[in-house]
Write a protein that holds these residues in place. Sequence first.
Motif, PDB file in Angstrom:
ATOM      1  N   UNK A 233       0.811  -1.234   0.000  1.00  0.00           N
ATOM      2  CA  UNK A 233       0.000   0.000   0.000  1.00  0.00           C
ATOM      3  C   UNK A 233       0.840   1.277   0.000  1.00  0.00           C
ATOM      4  N   UNK A 234       2.123   1.173   0.305  1.00  0.00           N
ATOM      5  CA  UNK A 234       3.001   2.332   0.280  1.00  0.00           C
ATOM      6  C   UNK A 234       2.967   3.163   1.558  1.00  0.00           C
ATOM      7  N   UNK A 235       3.558   4.333   1.491  1.00  0.00           N
ATOM      8  CA  UNK A 235       3.696   5.212   2.649  1.00  0.00           C
ATOM      9  C   UNK A 235       2.379   5.908   2.971  1.00  0.00           C
ATOM     10  N   UNK A 236       2.362   6.624   4.094  1.00  0.00           N
ATOM     11  CA  UNK A 236       1.189   7.401   4.462  1.00  0.00           C
ATOM     12  C   UNK A 236       1.009   8.591   3.527  1.00  0.00           C
ATOM     13  N   UNK A 249      -4.531   5.416   5.506  1.00  0.00           N
ATOM     14  CA  UNK A 249      -3.632   4.255   5.400  1.00  0.00           C
ATOM     15  C   UNK A 249      -4.410   2.960   5.587  1.00  0.00           C
ATOM     16  N   UNK A 250      -5.260   2.946   6.613  1.00  0.00           N
ATOM     17  CA  UNK A 250      -6.035   1.742   6.922  1.00  0.00           C
ATOM     18  C   UNK A 250      -7.063   1.447   5.830  1.00  0.00           C
ATOM     19  N   UNK A 251      -7.667   2.476   5.282  1.00  0.00           N
ATOM     20  CA  UNK A 251      -8.648   2.277   4.210  1.00  0.00           C
ATOM     21  C   UNK A 251      -7.983   1.643   2.999  1.00  0.00           C
ATOM     22  N   UNK A 252      -6.794   2.111   2.670  1.00  0.00           N
ATOM     23  CA  UNK A 252      -6.051   1.515   1.561  1.00  0.00           C
ATOM     24  C   UNK A 252      -5.677   0.072   1.874  1.00  0.00           C
TER      25      UNK A 252
END
Length: 346
Positions: A233-236, A249-252
């Motif tokens: 998912x990568x960085x914030x 972040x959590x949604x991704x």
Amino acid sequence: MTLDCAIPGMSGSDKSDIGVWIVVLNWKNGPDTLECLESIISSNDPCVAGVVVCDNASGDGSDVLIRNWFSNSGFCFSEAKWSDGEFLSVGAGNCEATDSSIEFALVHTGANLGFAGGNNVGIRYVQHSKAFDYLFLLNNDALLAPGAVSGMVGRFAEGEQTGMCGCTVIYHHTPSQVQAYGGASFAPWLGRAVHIGAHLPVSAPRDAAGVEARLDYILGAALMISRPCLEQIGLMEESYFLYFEEVDWATRAARAGFSFGYAPDAVVYHKEGGTIGSSSKKGARSLLSEHYLVRSRLRFTQKFYPWHLPGVIVFTIVQGARAVVGGDVSRFLVRMRAMFGLPFKA
């Protein structure tokens, strides 16, 4: 580095391979950061491989305070500066032999990059130069209890699709009261989150499965992420600057197929909002914090739930009206300015 990270359920050959790097972000709060570091050392957790402290250009001598703490404590540490997309070594650091198996690093971000931006520099530093299995974002106004890191790693071992894990976060100023069981439930039609277990007594029983069924995101004050989840998912997202970074972040992560874990016996004590007054208590939030909360709520909704944007706008207006009724006109004006995309003005 070989770690003796003994996690129930793992084979003997796997135990020594677990490595957790902790990322601590500092901005104008050196004393709290040192207390956080002391708690990490005192926890003596065998799963902790290293700690990187990122200073968001505090300009108040925090970086000197932290550097001196490393030197005076005799820990091996390196120092670097993030500049133009790369890390530049700063000085020789100190790497004399010590009894500690933990590596330390002090990284200067070069500017106040906000919560996500500052933590992302720390994440990049670990990705660039260290071996790790998990990254643990720990607020600098939080204190780690013994066994917390191992407990969270143990929860990851129970589920292959677990991408992020939280712990029991307890209010530092009222240690008999829970701030959150891992994280929060999120209502996208309001753009509002409710911490699971908020204000319950610490003695209350903790139903891990029940909490996980309600978790929509992990509290950013104590958030552990697995390497596979991070790599996918990568960085914030840095555009928020403050608030909603961990929800984004959590949604991704959830949309990528990862689940969220909760380690009930892993404990962190959180002073909450020590840097800019970002308390969860409405009246205690600073006006600057209020501005970013409204702005980030609308940005997040537009990005992930655009069909809920009208409802979120109405909710924001209603909150502003309540502030006026309560006599807090300044808070109402700050919220309205943020809603219309105007810069902060107290």
